[in-house]
Motif scaffolding. Sequence first.
Motif, PDB file in Angstrom:
ATOM      1  N   UNK A 173       0.841  -1.204   0.000  1.00  0.00           N
ATOM      2  CA  UNK A 173       0.000   0.000   0.000  1.00  0.00           C
ATOM      3  C   UNK A 173       0.874   1.252   0.000  1.00  0.00           C
ATOM      4  N   UNK A 174       1.918   1.260   0.830  1.00  0.00           N
ATOM      5  CA  UNK A 174       2.800   2.431   0.920  1.00  0.00           C
ATOM      6  C   UNK A 174       3.474   2.704  -0.419  1.00  0.00           C
ATOM      7  N   UNK A 227       3.241 -19.956   3.605  1.00  0.00           N
ATOM      8  CA  UNK A 227       2.447 -18.988   4.366  1.00  0.00           C
ATOM      9  C   UNK A 227       2.090 -17.786   3.496  1.00  0.00           C
ATOM     10  N   UNK A 228       3.035 -17.353   2.649  1.00  0.00           N
ATOM     11  CA  UNK A 228       2.761 -16.215   1.766  1.00  0.00           C
ATOM     12  C   UNK A 228       1.666 -16.553   0.763  1.00  0.00           C
ATOM     13  N   UNK A 229       1.722 -17.761   0.192  1.00  0.00           N
ATOM     14  CA  UNK A 229       0.690 -18.186  -0.765  1.00  0.00           C
ATOM     15  C   UNK A 229      -0.672 -18.271  -0.077  1.00  0.00           C
ATOM     16  N   UNK A 230      -0.685 -18.822   1.109  1.00  0.00           N
ATOM     17  CA  UNK A 230      -1.933 -18.981   1.865  1.00  0.00           C
ATOM     18  C   UNK A 230      -2.588 -17.623   2.154  1.00  0.00           C
ATOM     19  N   UNK A 231      -1.771 -16.596   2.333  1.00  0.00           N
ATOM     20  CA  UNK A 231      -2.285 -15.274   2.696  1.00  0.00           C
ATOM     21  C   UNK A 231      -2.500 -14.361   1.491  1.00  0.00           C
ATOM     22  N   UNK A 232      -2.152 -14.836   0.271  1.00  0.00           N
ATOM     23  CA  UNK A 232      -2.170 -13.970  -0.912  1.00  0.00           C
ATOM     24  C   UNK A 232      -3.540 -13.345  -1.165  1.00  0.00           C
ATOM     25  N   UNK A 233      -4.606 -14.132  -1.028  1.00  0.00           N
ATOM     26  CA  UNK A 233      -5.954 -13.616  -1.283  1.00  0.00           C
ATOM     27  C   UNK A 233      -6.320 -12.481  -0.356  1.00  0.00           C
ATOM     28  N   UNK A 234      -6.081 -12.653   0.935  1.00  0.00           N
ATOM     29  CA  UNK A 234      -6.395 -11.614   1.910  1.00  0.00           C
ATOM     30  C   UNK A 234      -5.549 -10.362   1.706  1.00  0.00           C
ATOM     31  N   UNK A 236      -4.393  -9.301  -1.179  1.00  0.00           N
ATOM     32  CA  UNK A 236      -4.922  -8.642  -2.370  1.00  0.00           C
ATOM     33  C   UNK A 236      -6.180  -7.849  -2.050  1.00  0.00           C
ATOM     34  N   UNK A 237      -7.108  -8.436  -1.281  1.00  0.00           N
ATOM     35  CA  UNK A 237      -8.354  -7.754  -0.906  1.00  0.00           C
ATOM     36  C   UNK A 237      -8.055  -6.507  -0.089  1.00  0.00           C
ATOM     37  N   UNK A 238      -7.126  -6.639   0.867  1.00  0.00           N
ATOM     38  CA  UNK A 238      -6.784  -5.504   1.740  1.00  0.00           C
ATOM     39  C   UNK A 238      -6.202  -4.346   0.932  1.00  0.00           C
ATOM     40  N   UNK A 245      -9.071   0.448  -5.288  1.00  0.00           N
ATOM     41  CA  UNK A 245      -8.826  -0.001  -6.656  1.00  0.00           C
ATOM     42  C   UNK A 245     -10.059  -0.693  -7.204  1.00  0.00           C
ATOM     43  N   UNK A 246     -10.354  -0.505  -8.483  1.00  0.00           N
ATOM     44  CA  UNK A 246     -11.486  -1.186  -9.110  1.00  0.00           C
ATOM     45  C   UNK A 246     -11.238  -2.690  -9.213  1.00  0.00           C
ATOM     46  N   UNK A 247     -10.007  -3.064  -9.440  1.00  0.00           N
ATOM     47  CA  UNK A 247      -9.647  -4.477  -9.555  1.00  0.00           C
ATOM     48  C   UNK A 247      -8.589  -4.818  -8.513  1.00  0.00           C
ATOM     49  N   UNK A 248      -8.695  -6.005  -7.986  1.00  0.00           N
ATOM     50  CA  UNK A 248      -7.696  -6.436  -7.005  1.00  0.00           C
ATOM     51  C   UNK A 248      -6.355  -6.712  -7.693  1.00  0.00           C
ATOM     52  N   UNK A 249      -5.253  -6.339  -7.066  1.00  0.00           N
ATOM     53  CA  UNK A 249      -3.953  -6.673  -7.643  1.00  0.00           C
ATOM     54  C   UNK A 249      -3.706  -8.180  -7.579  1.00  0.00           C
ATOM     55  N   UNK A 250      -2.965  -8.677  -8.530  1.00  0.00           N
ATOM     56  CA  UNK A 250      -2.612 -10.090  -8.549  1.00  0.00           C
ATOM     57  C   UNK A 250      -1.352 -10.285  -7.720  1.00  0.00           C
ATOM     58  N   UNK A 251      -1.387 -11.212  -6.780  1.00  0.00           N
ATOM     59  CA  UNK A 251      -0.235 -11.500  -5.918  1.00  0.00           C
ATOM     60  C   UNK A 251       0.485 -12.730  -6.468  1.00  0.00           C
ATOM     61  N   UNK A 252       1.735 -12.561  -6.862  1.00  0.00           N
ATOM     62  CA  UNK A 252       2.546 -13.670  -7.370  1.00  0.00           C
ATOM     63  C   UNK A 252       3.686 -13.921  -6.390  1.00  0.00           C
ATOM     64  N   UNK A 253       3.597 -15.011  -5.635  1.00  0.00           N
ATOM     65  CA  UNK A 253       4.625 -15.325  -4.638  1.00  0.00           C
ATOM     66  C   UNK A 253       5.756 -16.088  -5.319  1.00  0.00           C
TER      67      UNK A 253
END
Length: 347
Positions: A173-174, A227-234, A236-238, A245-253
């Motif tokens: 976010x920062x 752990x990073x993969x498990x948390x990727x969805x949350x 992205x939503x945060x 943002x209109x669309x959630x960013x894609x998190x690629x671990x």
Amino acid sequence: MKVIIDASNVAHFGKGNDSSPKLANILSAVKALEDKGYDFVIMADASLKHEIDDKEKYVHLLDEEAIEEVPAGNNADHFILELAEEENAKILSNDLFREFNDEFKDIQSRRLPFSFDGEKITIGESKKPKKDKNILQHICNDILLSIESKRWEVYKGKEGIEFSPLNIAKESIIRMDKSQQDGVGNKIEGLFSKLPMFDKVMDMVEDVETSAPYVIFVLVHPKDYKEAVKSAGNISVTIADRLRLDKRPLIAVRNDLFMKPGTFELNILYSDEVEEEAPFNVEIKINSHDEVFIKKNSRNIASTVAGRMGSWKFPFVAVKPDIILEKPGEFETYLDKNEKYGKKEDK
């Protein structure tokens, strides 16, 4: 196996304060090596002929060139170490050669220790070569520098931030908010200026996700990957919610070999800056000591390179042994143009 007998060290074994170095020690070492079928050379410093107990026989062996002397003006220990390196030979010696540790790598993997029981010599085993603890990072760094030389920029952050899903979200976010405020446009933090550029990332993910404006490569140590993969969805939503943002960013671990356990880095790109295929595949030529270790970690090398280049798919990493590379830690890397780069896969 070829062995250099450190004649002075062998001859002085068991010598008392009032006794002379023993020629018999050297001859026992010769017989033991002959019994093992090893090739050997006897190398002595020039002073030994003045100290040895059987001077007449010793000088005869010198005249017959059965024993060789270190050339005048050379430090005997340094000469033996240099010769062993050139000939890829072991050294029969109890000398630890500590003063030369900075110049010659892993001396103890060359040294064969010995002991005597009466006149019988027992030859020990050399220590296994030490592995370069940072060889994976060195290889990745060499690959990334080669890629940079081809006018592709790579993410260089390696210090690492304390790993937690919350910290990943906060740092994303920062950085994203600062980039937008600074008017960076479609170059997040000015990291990428690739040629050629693609308008869209093709066949990367589901269509609904492809439209996400950002791809956040989360670079973590392999121990933190799950752990990073498990948390990727949350995460992205945060991020989407906080930045509206209109669309959630894609998190690629991505497993990243520069990261220490418990730390992470972020490589944040607009989706149209992400390479569908890595532009280069990699060939690593490696010494025999590190071959198995590097092969086991080839996927992590590929992941590190992909994450830092901003490539969705990993480059192909081939690991090949090379007999010219003899020392532990020695390697060479080569880039090959990826034939799939910039092309859609056939469906």
